[in-house]
Design a protein around this motif. Structure first.
Motif, PDB file in Angstrom:
ATOM      1  N   SER A   1      91.251 -18.723 -33.664  1.00 15.48           N
ATOM      2  CA  SER A   1      92.522 -18.068 -33.320  1.00 15.48           C
ATOM      3  C   SER A   1      93.560 -18.307 -34.419  1.00 15.48           C
ATOM      4  O   SER A   1      93.422 -19.235 -35.217  1.00 15.48           O
ATOM      5  CB  SER A   1      93.056 -18.630 -32.002  1.00 15.48           C
ATOM      6  OG  SER A   1      93.441 -19.977 -32.204  1.00 15.48           O
ATOM      7  N   VAL A   2      94.605 -17.464 -34.395  1.00 18.19           N
ATOM      8  CA  VAL A   2      95.712 -17.637 -35.346  1.00 18.19           C
ATOM      9  C   VAL A   2      96.339 -19.021 -35.167  1.00 18.19           C
ATOM     10  O   VAL A   2      96.657 -19.699 -36.139  1.00 18.19           O
ATOM     11  CB  VAL A   2      96.779 -16.522 -35.157  1.00 18.19           C
ATOM     12  CG1 VAL A   2      98.021 -16.807 -35.982  1.00 18.19           C
ATOM     13  CG2 VAL A   2      96.200 -15.172 -35.518  1.00 18.19           C
ATOM     14  N   GLU A   3      96.462 -19.450 -33.908  1.00 19.72           N
ATOM     15  CA  GLU A   3      97.066 -20.765 -33.606  1.00 19.72           C
ATOM     16  C   GLU A   3      96.279 -21.885 -34.288  1.00 19.72           C
ATOM     17  O   GLU A   3      96.843 -22.855 -34.787  1.00 19.72           O
ATOM     18  CB  GLU A   3      97.092 -21.038 -32.094  1.00 19.72           C
ATOM     19  CG  GLU A   3      98.060 -20.174 -31.305  1.00 19.72           C
ATOM     20  CD  GLU A   3      97.619 -18.720 -31.208  1.00 19.72           C
ATOM     21  OE1 GLU A   3      96.391 -18.463 -31.135  1.00 19.72           O
ATOM     22  OE2 GLU A   3      98.482 -17.835 -31.234  1.00 19.72           O
ATOM     23  N   GLU A   4      94.966 -21.731 -34.285  1.00 18.87           N
ATOM     24  CA  GLU A   4      94.111 -22.742 -34.888  1.00 18.87           C
ATOM     25  C   GLU A   4      94.203 -22.674 -36.410  1.00 18.87           C
ATOM     26  O   GLU A   4      94.216 -23.695 -37.100  1.00 18.87           O
ATOM     27  CB  GLU A   4      92.674 -22.458 -34.439  1.00 18.87           C
ATOM     28  CG  GLU A   4      91.704 -23.585 -34.689  1.00 18.87           C
ATOM     29  CD  GLU A   4      90.262 -23.176 -34.337  1.00 18.87           C
ATOM     30  OE1 GLU A   4      89.342 -23.756 -34.921  1.00 18.87           O
ATOM     31  OE2 GLU A   4      90.072 -22.254 -33.510  1.00 18.87           O
ATOM     32  N   LYS A   5      94.314 -21.460 -36.944  1.00 16.70           N
ATOM     33  CA  LYS A   5      94.300 -21.289 -38.403  1.00 16.70           C
ATOM     34  C   LYS A   5      95.638 -21.602 -39.063  1.00 16.70           C
ATOM     35  O   LYS A   5      95.675 -22.068 -40.200  1.00 16.70           O
ATOM     36  CB  LYS A   5      93.889 -19.856 -38.740  1.00 16.70           C
ATOM     37  CG  LYS A   5      92.451 -19.535 -38.364  1.00 16.70           C
ATOM     38  CD  LYS A   5      91.961 -18.351 -39.144  1.00 16.70           C
ATOM     39  CE  LYS A   5      91.918 -17.094 -38.349  1.00 16.70           C
ATOM     40  NZ  LYS A   5      91.249 -15.998 -39.079  1.00 16.70           N
ATOM     41  N   LEU A   6      96.732 -21.329 -38.332  1.00 17.87           N
ATOM     42  CA  LEU A   6      98.061 -21.427 -38.949  1.00 17.87           C
ATOM     43  C   LEU A   6      98.327 -22.760 -39.647  1.00 17.87           C
ATOM     44  O   LEU A   6      98.671 -22.771 -40.835  1.00 17.87           O
ATOM     45  CB  LEU A   6      99.130 -21.104 -37.901  1.00 17.87           C
ATOM     46  CG  LEU A   6     100.533 -20.924 -38.454  1.00 17.87           C
ATOM     47  CD1 LEU A   6     101.268 -19.815 -37.722  1.00 17.87           C
ATOM     48  CD2 LEU A   6     101.348 -22.200 -38.410  1.00 17.87           C
ATOM     49  N   PRO A   7      98.136 -23.909 -38.978  1.00 15.89           N
ATOM     50  CA  PRO A   7      98.428 -25.169 -39.677  1.00 15.89           C
ATOM     51  C   PRO A   7      97.532 -25.390 -40.896  1.00 15.89           C
ATOM     52  O   PRO A   7      97.958 -25.995 -41.889  1.00 15.89           O
ATOM     53  CB  PRO A   7      98.183 -26.249 -38.620  1.00 15.89           C
ATOM     54  CG  PRO A   7      97.456 -25.585 -37.510  1.00 15.89           C
ATOM     55  CD  PRO A   7      97.735 -24.123 -37.575  1.00 15.89           C
ATOM     56  N   LEU A   8      96.304 -24.865 -40.818  1.00 17.55           N
ATOM     57  CA  LEU A   8      95.382 -25.030 -41.945  1.00 17.55           C
ATOM     58  C   LEU A   8      95.806 -24.160 -43.135  1.00 17.55           C
ATOM     59  O   LEU A   8      95.655 -24.554 -44.293  1.00 17.55           O
ATOM     60  CB  LEU A   8      93.952 -24.673 -41.505  1.00 17.55           C
ATOM     61  CG  LEU A   8      93.406 -25.580 -40.396  1.00 17.55           C
ATOM     62  CD1 LEU A   8      92.148 -25.012 -39.771  1.00 17.55           C
ATOM     63  CD2 LEU A   8      93.141 -26.980 -40.957  1.00 17.55           C
ATOM     64  N   MET A   9      96.369 -23.001 -42.827  1.00 24.48           N
ATOM     65  CA  MET A   9      96.858 -22.135 -43.910  1.00 24.48           C
ATOM     66  C   MET A   9      98.078 -22.772 -44.587  1.00 24.48           C
ATOM     67  O   MET A   9      98.204 -22.780 -45.809  1.00 24.48           O
ATOM     68  CB  MET A   9      97.209 -20.737 -43.373  1.00 24.48           C
ATOM     69  CG  MET A   9      95.996 -19.939 -42.877  1.00 24.48           C
ATOM     70  SD  MET A   9      94.789 -19.574 -44.189  1.00 24.48           S
ATOM     71  CE  MET A   9      93.497 -20.745 -43.851  1.00 24.48           C
ATOM     72  N   VAL A  10      98.970 -23.350 -43.780  1.00 28.34           N
ATOM     73  CA  VAL A  10     100.136 -24.046 -44.344  1.00 28.34           C
ATOM     74  C   VAL A  10      99.656 -25.181 -45.257  1.00 28.34           C
ATOM     75  O   VAL A  10     100.177 -25.384 -46.362  1.00 28.34           O
ATOM     76  CB  VAL A  10     101.054 -24.599 -43.225  1.00 28.34           C
ATOM     77  CG1 VAL A  10     102.190 -25.439 -43.802  1.00 28.34           C
ATOM     78  CG2 VAL A  10     101.626 -23.456 -42.395  1.00 28.34           C
ATOM     79  N   GLU A  11      98.621 -25.870 -44.812  1.00 24.17           N
ATOM     80  CA  GLU A  11      98.040 -26.970 -45.580  1.00 24.17           C
ATOM     81  C   GLU A  11      97.506 -26.465 -46.932  1.00 24.17           C
ATOM     82  O   GLU A  11      97.735 -27.076 -47.975  1.00 24.17           O
ATOM     83  CB  GLU A  11      96.885 -27.532 -44.750  1.00 24.17           C
ATOM     84  CG  GLU A  11      96.516 -28.956 -44.973  1.00 24.17           C
ATOM     85  CD  GLU A  11      95.489 -29.365 -43.916  1.00 24.17           C
ATOM     86  OE1 GLU A  11      95.897 -29.729 -42.796  1.00 24.17           O
ATOM     87  OE2 GLU A  11      94.268 -29.289 -44.198  1.00 24.17           O
ATOM     88  N   TRP A  12      96.821 -25.312 -46.901  1.00 26.53           N
ATOM     89  CA  TRP A  12      96.251 -24.729 -48.123  1.00 26.53           C
ATOM     90  C   TRP A  12      97.358 -24.411 -49.129  1.00 26.53           C
ATOM     91  O   TRP A  12      97.350 -24.873 -50.268  1.00 26.53           O
ATOM     92  CB  TRP A  12      95.455 -23.459 -47.761  1.00 26.53           C
ATOM     93  CG  TRP A  12      94.793 -22.753 -48.922  1.00 26.53           C
ATOM     94  CD1 TRP A  12      94.585 -23.259 -50.173  1.00 26.53           C
ATOM     95  CD2 TRP A  12      94.233 -21.433 -48.911  1.00 26.53           C
ATOM     96  NE1 TRP A  12      93.930 -22.311 -50.951  1.00 26.53           N
ATOM     97  CE2 TRP A  12      93.706 -21.196 -50.197  1.00 26.53           C
ATOM     98  CE3 TRP A  12      94.137 -20.434 -47.934  1.00 26.53           C
ATOM     99  CZ2 TRP A  12      93.091 -19.986 -50.536  1.00 26.53           C
ATOM    100  CZ3 TRP A  12      93.511 -19.241 -48.266  1.00 26.53           C
ATOM    101  CH2 TRP A  12      92.996 -19.022 -49.561  1.00 26.53           C
ATOM    102  N   TRP A  13      98.343 -23.619 -48.659  1.00 27.79           N
ATOM    103  CA  TRP A  13      99.431 -23.216 -49.564  1.00 27.79           C
ATOM    104  C   TRP A  13     100.169 -24.452 -50.102  1.00 27.79           C
ATOM    105  O   TRP A  13     100.480 -24.517 -51.282  1.00 27.79           O
ATOM    106  CB  TRP A  13     100.416 -22.312 -48.806  1.00 27.79           C
ATOM    107  CG  TRP A  13     100.243 -20.834 -49.016  1.00 27.79           C
ATOM    108  CD1 TRP A  13     101.025 -20.035 -49.806  1.00 27.79           C
ATOM    109  CD2 TRP A  13      99.257 -19.967 -48.432  1.00 27.79           C
ATOM    110  NE1 TRP A  13     100.589 -18.731 -49.747  1.00 27.79           N
ATOM    111  CE2 TRP A  13      99.501 -18.658 -48.910  1.00 27.79           C
ATOM    112  CE3 TRP A  13      98.184 -20.155 -47.558  1.00 27.79           C
ATOM    113  CZ2 TRP A  13      98.734 -17.558 -48.544  1.00 27.79           C
ATOM    114  CZ3 TRP A  13      97.420 -19.055 -47.191  1.00 27.79           C
ATOM    115  CH2 TRP A  13      97.683 -17.784 -47.681  1.00 27.79           C
ATOM    116  N   THR A  14     100.442 -25.416 -49.204  1.00 21.21           N
ATOM    117  CA  THR A  14     101.212 -26.585 -49.611  1.00 21.21           C
ATOM    118  C   THR A  14     100.467 -27.387 -50.679  1.00 21.21           C
ATOM    119  O   THR A  14     101.037 -27.746 -51.714  1.00 21.21           O
ATOM    120  CB  THR A  14     101.508 -27.480 -48.375  1.00 21.21           C
ATOM    121  OG1 THR A  14     102.086 -26.647 -47.378  1.00 21.21           O
ATOM    122  CG2 THR A  14     102.457 -28.601 -48.706  1.00 21.21           C
TER     123      THR A  14
END
Ligand code: C5P
Ligand code: MG
Length: 286
Positions: free
Chosen positions: A91-104
Motif C-alpha cells: 500500500s501507499v501507506e507502507e511505501k511512503l516512509p520508505l520512499m522518504v528514506e530513499w530520497w533522504t
C-alpha cells in the motif's frame, strides 16, 4: 475522433468518458487549458534500445561528478527502493516512509560529493537522458498556443531544467515544481531547498503553491500526465477545476499494475516511448 486513440499502446477503461471530457474541453476553448506533467519516465523515455534511461537522480548518480564509492552506494539504494516503488502488492501507506528514506539518503550522499553548480550541464550533456519521441512538437505546440505547462517532479529541478534547456524547449510558458539544489557562494552543493518532494506527496506540494494556481484560475481544464499513481494528485491545487483528463504511462511491471492504472488514469499508454497520444490530444484541443 482521434485516430491515435486506436494505437495498440492505448488502453481505456471508459472510452465514452474520455470522449465526453475531450468534447467539453474543446467547447471551453484552448485558452481555458493548462497542462500538468510529471517529468521522469513521463516526459523522458523509460528505455531506449533495451536499456533503461536515467531519471534526474540517475543522471547525477552515473556522472563524473560522483566518486566510485558513492556511485556504489547510490546504486545500492536504487536496487533496494525502486522495486518497492513499483510493487503493487504494497500500500501507499507502507511505501511512503520508505520512499522518504530513499530520497533522504540519496540527497545526503549527493551533498557529501561537493557537486559544483557549473558542472551540472556537463553531467546532463554526457548522460543518456532522452525526452520522449515527439517532445519538440509537444513543447513547441504548447508554447505557440500560450498554454501553461507545469512540470511537477520529485526529481531534481536543476537537472530537469538543464535537460529541457539543452533540448531547446525550455520556453517561457514552462514552470517547474521540483527539488532544487542549494549552493554556497562558491557554487558548491550544500543542501536541497524547501520541503522534499517525493512520489507520494505531490498533493502537499501542489497545495504549497497556491499562488501559481491562483494565476491560472482562468484555466480550469487540465491535461494531466504521469507515470506513477502518486502523479494523480499533481492537479490538487487547481482552483475550480472543470475537466481533467489523466494520461498515464505504464512503463514497468505492466501486468501487475495494469488494472490499477486503468482504474486511476483515463488513458493508459502501455510501453509507449512516444508523446504521440498527448500530441494528438493537444492537436484536437487547440
Ligand atoms: O519526475 P518524477 O516525479 O517522476 O521523479 C521521481 C522518480 O525519480 C521516481 O519515479 C524514482 O524512481 C526516481 N528516483 C531516483 N533516485 C532517487 C529517488 C528517486 O531515480 N534517489
Ligand atoms: Mg515519473
Amino acid at each position: 475522433m482521434i485516430l491515435e486513440l486506436s494505437n495498440p499502446s492505448v488502453c481505456m477503461k471508459d472510452p465514452d468518458r474520455v470522449q465526453e471530457v475531450l468534447q467539453s474541453m474543446v467547447k471551453a476553448g484552448s485558452n481555458t487549458l493548462q497542462v500538468i506533467s510529471d517529468f521522469d519516465m513521463t516526459l523522458t523515455r523509460f528505455e531506449f534500445n533495451g536499456k533503461r534511461c536515467p531519471t534526474c537522480h540517475n543522471i547525477l548518480d552515473n556522472s563524473i561528478l560522483i566518486s566510485a564509492d558513492c556511485k556504489q552506494k547510490l546504486k545500492g539504494l536504487l536496487d533496494t527502493y525502486y522495486p518497492i516503488e513499483i510493487d503493487s502488492s504494497r500500500s501507499v501507506e507502507e511505501k511512503l516512509p520508505l520512499m522518504v528514506e530513499w530520497w533522504t539518503k540519496a540527497h545526503e550522499l549527493l551533498v557529501e560529493q561537493k557537486i559544483r553548480k557549473d558542472r551540472l550541464s556537463v553531467a546532463v550533456r554526457e548522460s543518456d537522458a532522452m525526452l520522449r519521441e515527439g517532445y519538440q512538437l509537444f513543447f513547441d505546440h504548447l508554447h505557440q498556443h500560450s498554454i501553461p505547462l507545469l512540470i511537477f517532479s520529485a526529481g531534481i529541478g536543476d537537472i530537469l531544467e538543464e535537460v529541457i534547456r539543452q533540448a531547446g524547449v525550455f520556453h517561457p510558458n514552462v514552470n517547474v515544481f521540483s527539488n532544487y539544489m542549494d549552493f554556497d557562494e562558491s557554487g558548491v552543493l550544500t543542501a536541497f531547498k524547501g520541503e522534499l518532494i517525493h512520489i507520494y506527496n505531490k498533493r502537499e506540494g501542489a497545495l504549497l503553491n497556491t499562488g501559481h494556481f491562483q494565476e491560472l484560475r482562468t484555466r480550469p481544464n487540465v491535461l494531466l500526465m504521469g507515470d506513477s499513481l502518486g502523479d494523480l494528485n499533481m492537479a490538487d491545487g487547481v482552483q475550480d477545476m472543470e475537466n481533467i483528463l489523466k494520461v498515464g504511462f505504464l512503463n514497468d511491471k505492466v501486468e501487475e499494475r495494469k488494472q490499477s492504472y486503468l482504474d486511476a488514469y483515463d488513458i493508459v499508454l502501455i510501453k509507449d516511448e512516444t508523446l504521440e497520444v498527448p500530441n494528438a490530444l493537444l492537436h484536437y484541443l487547440t
